[in-house]
Design a protein around this motif. Sequence first.
Motif, PDB file in Angstrom:
ATOM      1  N   PHE A 150       0.842  -1.212   0.000  1.00  0.00           N
ATOM      2  CA  PHE A 150       0.000   0.000   0.000  1.00  0.00           C
ATOM      3  C   PHE A 150       0.875   1.259   0.000  1.00  0.00           C
ATOM      4  CE2 PHE A 150      -2.936   3.115   1.853  1.00  0.00           C
ATOM      5  CZ  PHE A 150      -4.033   2.906   1.016  1.00  0.00           C
ATOM      6  N   LYS A 151       1.904   1.256   0.835  1.00  0.00           N
ATOM      7  CA  LYS A 151       2.795   2.437   0.906  1.00  0.00           C
ATOM      8  C   LYS A 151       3.507   2.651  -0.424  1.00  0.00           C
ATOM      9  CE  LYS A 151       3.920   2.751   5.784  1.00  0.00           C
ATOM     10  NZ  LYS A 151       4.862   2.251   6.789  1.00  0.00           N
ATOM     11  N   LYS A 152       3.945   1.547  -1.026  1.00  0.00           N
ATOM     12  CA  LYS A 152       4.629   1.680  -2.322  1.00  0.00           C
ATOM     13  C   LYS A 152       3.697   2.306  -3.348  1.00  0.00           C
ATOM     14  CE  LYS A 152       8.196  -1.804  -2.467  1.00  0.00           C
ATOM     15  NZ  LYS A 152       8.562  -3.156  -2.798  1.00  0.00           N
ATOM     16  N   ILE A 153       2.434   1.882  -3.350  1.00  0.00           N
ATOM     17  CA  ILE A 153       1.494   2.402  -4.357  1.00  0.00           C
ATOM     18  C   ILE A 153       1.221   3.885  -4.118  1.00  0.00           C
ATOM     19  CG2 ILE A 153      -0.880   2.263  -5.240  1.00  0.00           C
ATOM     20  CD1 ILE A 153      -0.776  -0.755  -4.697  1.00  0.00           C
ATOM     21  N   ILE A 154       0.969   4.250  -2.889  1.00  0.00           N
ATOM     22  CA  ILE A 154       0.602   5.666  -2.668  1.00  0.00           C
ATOM     23  C   ILE A 154       1.786   6.611  -2.888  1.00  0.00           C
ATOM     24  CG2 ILE A 154      -1.402   5.204  -1.181  1.00  0.00           C
ATOM     25  CD1 ILE A 154       0.243   5.892   1.218  1.00  0.00           C
ATOM     26  N   ASN A 155       2.989   6.067  -2.884  1.00  0.00           N
ATOM     27  CA  ASN A 155       4.153   6.929  -3.154  1.00  0.00           C
ATOM     28  C   ASN A 155       4.516   7.025  -4.632  1.00  0.00           C
ATOM     29  OD1 ASN A 155       4.825   7.998  -0.605  1.00  0.00           O
ATOM     30  ND2 ASN A 155       5.464   5.948   0.025  1.00  0.00           N
ATOM     31  N   LEU A 156       3.813   6.263  -5.475  1.00  0.00           N
ATOM     32  CA  LEU A 156       4.087   6.358  -6.914  1.00  0.00           C
ATOM     33  C   LEU A 156       3.559   7.677  -7.450  1.00  0.00           C
ATOM     34  CD1 LEU A 156       3.035   2.778  -8.073  1.00  0.00           C
ATOM     35  CD2 LEU A 156       5.314   3.778  -8.350  1.00  0.00           C
ATOM     36  N   LYS A 157       4.287   8.253  -8.416  1.00  0.00           N
ATOM     37  CA  LYS A 157       3.827   9.497  -9.047  1.00  0.00           C
ATOM     38  C   LYS A 157       2.879   9.148 -10.203  1.00  0.00           C
ATOM     39  CE  LYS A 157       6.981  12.313  -7.003  1.00  0.00           C
ATOM     40  NZ  LYS A 157       6.845  11.730  -5.666  1.00  0.00           N
ATOM     41  N   GLN A 158       2.038  10.122 -10.568  1.00  0.00           N
ATOM     42  CA  GLN A 158       1.112   9.950 -11.711  1.00  0.00           C
ATOM     43  C   GLN A 158       0.421   8.598 -11.698  1.00  0.00           C
ATOM     44  OE1 GLN A 158       4.253  12.438 -12.314  1.00  0.00           O
ATOM     45  NE2 GLN A 158       4.655  10.655 -13.548  1.00  0.00           N
ATOM     46  N   THR A 159      -0.033   8.196 -10.544  1.00  0.00           N
ATOM     47  CA  THR A 159      -0.650   6.873 -10.433  1.00  0.00           C
ATOM     48  C   THR A 159      -1.967   6.965  -9.697  1.00  0.00           C
ATOM     49  OG1 THR A 159       1.505   5.797 -10.392  1.00  0.00           O
ATOM     50  CG2 THR A 159      -0.326   4.544  -9.481  1.00  0.00           C
ATOM     51  N   ASP A 160      -2.994   6.407 -10.308  1.00  0.00           N
ATOM     52  CA  ASP A 160      -4.274   6.272  -9.618  1.00  0.00           C
ATOM     53  C   ASP A 160      -4.504   4.791  -9.384  1.00  0.00           C
ATOM     54  OD1 ASP A 160      -5.209   9.044  -9.637  1.00  0.00           O
ATOM     55  OD2 ASP A 160      -5.137   8.789 -11.806  1.00  0.00           O
ATOM     56  N   PHE A 161      -5.186   4.478  -8.315  1.00  0.00           N
ATOM     57  CA  PHE A 161      -5.489   3.064  -8.114  1.00  0.00           C
ATOM     58  C   PHE A 161      -6.883   2.877  -7.540  1.00  0.00           C
ATOM     59  CE2 PHE A 161      -5.055   2.419  -3.499  1.00  0.00           C
ATOM     60  CZ  PHE A 161      -4.433   3.602  -3.120  1.00  0.00           C
ATOM     61  N   LEU A 162      -7.459   1.740  -7.881  1.00  0.00           N
ATOM     62  CA  LEU A 162      -8.767   1.358  -7.363  1.00  0.00           C
ATOM     63  C   LEU A 162      -8.569   0.025  -6.665  1.00  0.00           C
ATOM     64  CD1 LEU A 162     -11.493   1.775 -10.110  1.00  0.00           C
ATOM     65  CD2 LEU A 162     -11.448   2.844  -7.878  1.00  0.00           C
TER      66      LEU A 162
END
Length: 184
Positions: A156-168
């Motif tokens: 989860f932390k890795k995903i929220i720190n990605l730039k220009q990235t949306d996730f569902l």
Amino acid sequence: MKQDLHSKPFDETTKAKLAIFNDYLIEWLPVFTKRKDIIWKIINIYDFFAGPGFDSEGNKGTPILILNELKNHFDAIEQNRLEVNLYFNEFDESKNTDLKKNVLDNDGFLPYNVRIEKLDFKLAFDKEFSKMAQQGQANLIFLDQYGIKHITTDIFKKIINLKQTDFLFFISSSTIKRLSLIRL
Ligand SMILES: C[S@@+](CC[C@H](N)C(=O)[O-])C[C@H]1O[C@@H](n2cnc3c(N)ncnc32)[C@H](O)[C@@H]1O
């Protein structure tokens, strides 16, 4: 044992989830394909728990919804010289075989690239992570797991720190109730 989602017709809650996903996609894609000044030339869509593409009655799952919605963007993709990369992962052998048939079953040129893998989610995520983190690309990550066990704090932390990235990221209300995450 829990019955498999794709061995029967999708129920109403699954259909509602898929409708939310589709609506999101309808709004998300033009932000990247049809904006006046294109910023990101590379668009990546990751469906890490893709399923076979259809339920037992032929209702569309997320990979097919993605392919269908993309049709409305073919002109924009070509005009703006975009690179669109689709990544589908499904670790079940038979669903993966069906996924390949359903997704790769086309004749003629299509303005996107498709990769299909059959990996456990953690391996797939770790393998793709460095690509998702590259500059100049926009990512949409879809995480439709059973339960919640795969999305650890680290992931989860890795995903929220990605730039220009949306996730569902879907969690069933039964899981939320079972774990008393919130009071419903
Ligand atoms: C909730 S379903 C996804 C449904 C899909 N989005 C659709 O629209 O049909 C979850 C899928 O993830 C697959 N799966 C479960 N655990 C997995 C894992 N560890 N790695 C990869 N795929 C997994 C299951 O086989 C199942 O097809």
